[in-house]
Design a protein around this motif. Structure first.
Motif, PDB file in Angstrom:
ATOM      1  N   SER B 237       0.843  -1.195   0.000  1.00  0.00           N
ATOM      2  CA  SER B 237       0.000   0.000   0.000  1.00  0.00           C
ATOM      3  C   SER B 237       0.874   1.240   0.000  1.00  0.00           C
ATOM      4  O   SER B 237       1.673   1.448   0.919  1.00  0.00           O
ATOM      5  N   ILE B 238       0.753   2.058  -1.057  1.00  0.00           N
ATOM      6  CA  ILE B 238       1.615   3.239  -1.152  1.00  0.00           C
ATOM      7  C   ILE B 238       1.200   4.297  -0.139  1.00  0.00           C
ATOM      8  O   ILE B 238       2.036   4.903   0.521  1.00  0.00           O
ATOM      9  N   GLY B 239      -0.108   4.481   0.036  1.00  0.00           N
ATOM     10  CA  GLY B 239      -0.574   5.389   1.078  1.00  0.00           C
ATOM     11  C   GLY B 239      -0.134   4.893   2.438  1.00  0.00           C
ATOM     12  O   GLY B 239       0.294   5.667   3.299  1.00  0.00           O
ATOM     13  N   GLY B 240      -0.198   3.570   2.616  1.00  0.00           N
ATOM     14  CA  GLY B 240       0.225   2.962   3.878  1.00  0.00           C
ATOM     15  C   GLY B 240       1.684   3.238   4.157  1.00  0.00           C
ATOM     16  O   GLY B 240       2.081   3.414   5.305  1.00  0.00           O
ATOM     17  N   ALA B 241       2.513   3.296   3.083  1.00  0.00           N
ATOM     18  CA  ALA B 241       3.937   3.572   3.273  1.00  0.00           C
ATOM     19  C   ALA B 241       4.115   4.930   3.930  1.00  0.00           C
ATOM     20  O   ALA B 241       4.915   5.090   4.856  1.00  0.00           O
ATOM     21  N   VAL B 242       3.339   5.925   3.456  1.00  0.00           N
ATOM     22  CA  VAL B 242       3.492   7.268   4.019  1.00  0.00           C
ATOM     23  C   VAL B 242       3.008   7.289   5.462  1.00  0.00           C
ATOM     24  O   VAL B 242       3.676   7.825   6.358  1.00  0.00           O
ATOM     25  N   ILE B 243       1.839   6.649   5.708  1.00  0.00           N
ATOM     26  CA  ILE B 243       1.319   6.652   7.079  1.00  0.00           C
ATOM     27  C   ILE B 243       2.256   5.877   7.997  1.00  0.00           C
ATOM     28  O   ILE B 243       2.581   6.319   9.099  1.00  0.00           O
ATOM     29  N   GLY B 244       2.736   4.709   7.521  1.00  0.00           N
ATOM     30  CA  GLY B 244       3.702   3.952   8.310  1.00  0.00           C
ATOM     31  C   GLY B 244       4.941   4.782   8.589  1.00  0.00           C
ATOM     32  O   GLY B 244       5.470   4.774   9.701  1.00  0.00           O
ATOM     33  N   GLY B 245       5.382   5.533   7.577  1.00  0.00           N
ATOM     34  CA  GLY B 245       6.552   6.392   7.761  1.00  0.00           C
ATOM     35  C   GLY B 245       6.320   7.408   8.852  1.00  0.00           C
ATOM     36  O   GLY B 245       7.166   7.630   9.713  1.00  0.00           O
ATOM     37  N   ILE B 246       5.129   8.025   8.849  1.00  0.00           N
ATOM     38  CA  ILE B 246       4.847   9.050   9.859  1.00  0.00           C
ATOM     39  C   ILE B 246       4.795   8.417  11.251  1.00  0.00           C
ATOM     40  O   ILE B 246       5.343   8.955  12.213  1.00  0.00           O
ATOM     41  N   ILE B 247       4.166   7.213  11.344  1.00  0.00           N
ATOM     42  CA  ILE B 247       4.097   6.559  12.659  1.00  0.00           C
ATOM     43  C   ILE B 247       5.507   6.277  13.178  1.00  0.00           C
ATOM     44  O   ILE B 247       5.848   6.594  14.318  1.00  0.00           O
ATOM     45  N   ILE B 248       6.347   5.708  12.288  1.00  0.00           N
ATOM     46  CA  ILE B 248       7.707   5.389  12.715  1.00  0.00           C
ATOM     47  C   ILE B 248       8.481   6.662  13.061  1.00  0.00           C
ATOM     48  O   ILE B 248       9.187   6.722  14.075  1.00  0.00           O
ATOM     49  N   GLY B 249       8.309   7.702  12.235  1.00  0.00           N
ATOM     50  CA  GLY B 249       9.001   8.967  12.500  1.00  0.00           C
ATOM     51  C   GLY B 249       8.606   9.526  13.862  1.00  0.00           C
ATOM     52  O   GLY B 249       9.460   9.948  14.655  1.00  0.00           O
ATOM     53  N   LEU B 250       7.291   9.520  14.167  1.00  0.00           N
ATOM     54  CA  LEU B 250       6.824  10.040  15.456  1.00  0.00           C
ATOM     55  C   LEU B 250       7.369   9.195  16.598  1.00  0.00           C
ATOM     56  O   LEU B 250       7.877   9.733  17.594  1.00  0.00           O
ATOM     57  N   LEU B 251       7.273   7.862  16.450  1.00  0.00           N
ATOM     58  CA  LEU B 251       7.775   6.966  17.493  1.00  0.00           C
ATOM     59  C   LEU B 251       9.235   7.276  17.801  1.00  0.00           C
ATOM     60  O   LEU B 251       9.629   7.386  18.964  1.00  0.00           O
ATOM     61  N   GLU B 252      10.021   7.451  16.722  1.00  0.00           N
ATOM     62  CA  GLU B 252      11.446   7.678  16.904  1.00  0.00           C
ATOM     63  C   GLU B 252      11.723   8.993  17.614  1.00  0.00           C
ATOM     64  O   GLU B 252      12.465   9.031  18.592  1.00  0.00           O
ATOM     65  N   THR B 253      11.092  10.070  17.131  1.00  0.00           N
ATOM     66  CA  THR B 253      11.423  11.365  17.736  1.00  0.00           C
ATOM     67  C   THR B 253      10.931  11.432  19.179  1.00  0.00           C
ATOM     68  O   THR B 253      11.604  11.993  20.032  1.00  0.00           O
ATOM     69  N   PHE B 254       9.773  10.829  19.461  1.00  0.00           N
ATOM     70  CA  PHE B 254       9.282  10.897  20.840  1.00  0.00           C
ATOM     71  C   PHE B 254      10.130  10.048  21.778  1.00  0.00           C
ATOM     72  O   PHE B 254      10.424  10.485  22.889  1.00  0.00           O
ATOM     73  N   THR B 255      10.530   8.853  21.349  1.00  0.00           N
ATOM     74  CA  THR B 255      11.421   8.080  22.230  1.00  0.00           C
ATOM     75  C   THR B 255      12.738   8.802  22.380  1.00  0.00           C
ATOM     76  O   THR B 255      13.293   8.845  23.481  1.00  0.00           O
TER      77      THR B 255
END
Lengths: 356, 292
Positions: B237-255
């Motif tokens: 899912s290409i849209g899923g790639a972007v959403i997954g990217g945002i989730i991972i990005g948020l997880l990383e910066t918050f941790t």
């Protein structure tokens, strides 16, 4: 004395036992026995310390590669965490021998069992995942274990590393390369025997059924989750034993070597050796260890050439390129690996000298 | 509060970058079901080609950028032709390991030419793109990455929905023999999808290189970070790639912001394992129905 068996000129098997036999001919049996005698009686004394070191490393690597082949080649579960399991085995042996004071003979199997438990834990995703998704879950396992090895300082001493005591079995010290050779190869032979025979039992056949089609295997009454977990456990047991031997051989260990690169190297061995072939894993391990050492030797020669070192010629990339090229060429030219090459060579000599 | 918002903004912009990097990856998977381990190396190659064009040949950016993308496009085409095509129909593990081998070769070649040093592009983005909003600062690169991400997301959406090539790609991904029998040129589809994926990888490599500098090891390790991203979103899912990217990005910066920086790189994988246990095909992935 019964008549010796030689290769017939066709397949004349009448019973399943004949299909399952390890040695098709007495020639194979006797030549293996002769090979073992040479291995134990001649090789350790004929080779210098450097060659002994390489051979020891190759034996340890081969044990881990056999384990991975059970998982990938026989059960069809592609794992990217084998390097980390190898590390778990090394650390388990190191901690057991220093903190708990286990002797060598107890520490190595216990390290294997601990790694088997860890492997089962990280195999749990195979409950719901398969194929690529499972591969990525094991990749996650690799990174999580790597992180724990470095950052769980209370247990692993972090970047300091652990120094192991020397090997001694019943009071006899095994502290030279030559004495370790006997330990490493005895372990390799035992582990190979176990693996070869395991694949002839109902467990091995269940693994192969899961590899070929897990839904169909389930339909035939194989509880696939427990067999997948069993396969993960066996495979990590091998990695753990190999890791423990490696830790004892290296004397001091840190978390650095157990990275994704090591996992990839093990998969490369299994593919280059031949998927689903126990002997192939040993060939693959020999090939990769030989390649590494050969490149190191080549680097040494090239570095001594003044003209090249003058322009800042770095050799690290050469290793990457050669390693990648070996994988790519094997996959493109002989996907079934060295085991298949060896089979072809052998079958060319099958009716020798009267091949026509 | 401000710290929180700054982290949020950072996380989303980094997430867009991951999403951008993951898009090319999903592209290949969607048409040929190949898990591409050489993705990080393709990104790095794109960035280095751009570096050579803009830094050494001193071409203006509007020439260098399309040229670098064209180079990546051709590279993807050649890789597919030489290495992937002989493996059509072979088991998955061979194809995966082939891309691992390719990654190793590419990495070796790049280390050979450029070494492990860190390079930076000459500054070419206009400073006016930066967004200041109260105490919150968004550097121009992030703005550009979000814009590029949105543009490509839209382009891909339209491409897969309306263009005939896109529909061919979807049909091949769905059922290769059926697509073949209906007259879809499967080999052409594979070649095109590799070429496009390499182009997208090259572009995301350039964007990432603008932010962090260009280094072989860094860029190829981002190629590995693509895995949690795409798996989270669902591999196809290409849209899923972007959403997954945002989730991972948020997880990383918050941790990274609240817990510890060393935990930062592992958290995506921990999250990945748990999400996969609940949703085995990712958040937006297509559930495969198997028949024996």
């Amino acid at each position: 004395m019964r008549k010796l068996h030689f290769h017939p000129c066709g397949n004349f098997n009448e019973r399943y036992e004949q299909e399952l036999t390890i040695f098709e001919t007495d020639f194979g049996r006797t030549s293996l026995a002769a090979g073992l005698v040479i291995l134990f009686a001649v090789v350790p004394y004929a080779s210098g310390p450097y060659l002994l070191y390489v051979l020891n490393i190759a034996a340890i690597t081969a044990i881990a590669a056999i384990g991975l082949n059970i998982l990938i080649g026989f059960t069809g579960q592609l794992s990217l965490g084998h390097g980390a399991f190898f590390g778990v085995g090394a650390y388990a042996a190191a901690i057991l021998s220093t903190e708990v004071g286990f002797p060598f003979l107890l520490a190595v199997p216990s390290a294997g069992l601990i790694t088997a438990m860890v492997g089962t834990l990280f195999g749990l995703p195979s409950w719901r995942l398969k194929g690529l998704y499972l591969t990525i879950a094991t990749l996650a396992g690799q990174f999580i274990i790597e992180y724990l090895l470095v950052h769980w300082e209370g247990l692993t001493k972090g970047t300091m590393g652990i120094v192991l005591p020397g090997i001694s079995i019943f009071g006899v010290a095994f502290d030279t390369d030559r004495s370790f050779f006997y330990i490493a190869y005895t372990c390799l032979i035992i582990m190979t025997l176990v693996a070869v025979n395991l694949m002839r039992t109902s467990y091995g056949r269940a693994f192969i059924a899961i590899r070929d089609n897990d839904r169909a295997a389930e339909g035939m009454g194989i509880p696939i989750l427990s067999y997948k977990l069993l396969s993960f456990a066996i495979s990590s047991f091998y990695a753990g034993v190999a890791g423990a031997l490696w830790a004892y051989y290296m004397i001091s260990i840190t978390a650095e070597p157990f990275n994704l690169g090591l996992s990839v190297e093990y998969i490369a061995m299994v593919i280059i050796g031949g998927l689903g072939s126990i002997a192939g894993s040993i060939y693959g391990a020999l090939f990769i260890v030989g390649l590494n050492e050969g490149l190191r030797w080549l680097t040494g020669i090239l570095m001594s050439v003044d003209m090249l070192s003058a322009v800042g010629f770095s050799m690290a990339p050469l290793r990457e390129i050669a390693f990648g090229a070996a994988i790519v060429l094997f996959i493109l030219l002989e996907p079934r690996g060295l085991a298949e090459v060896w089979r072809i060579i052998r079958s060319n000599f099958r009716l020798w000298p009267f091949s026509y | 509060m401000e710290f929180f918002i700054q982290l949020l903004v950072n996380g989303i912009s980094i997430g867009f970058l991951y999403g951008l990097a993951a898009m090319g990856f999903v592209m290949i998977f969607k048409s040929s079901s190949v898990l591409n381990f050489a993705h990080g190396e393709l990104m790095a190659l794109g960035a280095f080609v751009f570096l050579v064009l803009i830094g050494w040949a001193e071409l203006p950016i509007y020439v260098a950028f399309p040229l670098a993308l064209a180079g990546s496009f051709i590279l993807g085409f050649v890789v597919e032709r030489l290495f992937l095509r002989p493996l059509i129909g072979e088991p998955l593990i061979y194809v995966i390991m082939l891309t691992v081998g390719l990654a190793s070769i590419f990495k070796g070649i790049m280390l050979f030419i450029w070494g492990g040093n860190l390079y930076t592009f000459p500054d070419f983005l206009p400073a006016g793109l930066a967004i200041h909003w109260g105490s919150i600062n968004i550097p121009p690169v992030y703005v550009v990455s979000v814009i590029i991400g949105l543009i490509f997301l839209m382009l891909f959406g339209l491409f897969f929905k309306y263009s005939s090539q896109g529909i061919y790609m979807r049909s091949v991904a769905d059922n290769q023999p059926a697509a073949l029998s209906l007259g879809v040129h499967v080999r052409k589809v594979f070649a095109l999808s590799w070429a496009i994926a390499a182009l997208v990888a090259g572009m995301s490599g350039i964007v990432l290189g603008t932010i962090n500098g260009i280094n072989v090891h860094d860029l190829s390790s981002i190629g590995l970070k693509v895995f949690p991203v795409v798996i989270l979103g669902g591999l196809d899912s290409i849209g899923g790639a972007v959403i997954g990217g945002i989730i991972i990005g948020l997880l990383e910066t918050f941790t990274g912001g609240y817990l510890s920086t060393s935990l930062r790189d592992v958290v995506p994988y921990i999250a990945l394992v748990f999400i996969l246990m609940v949703k085995p095909y990712g958040l937006f992935g297509l559930v495969e129905i198997e028949r024996v």
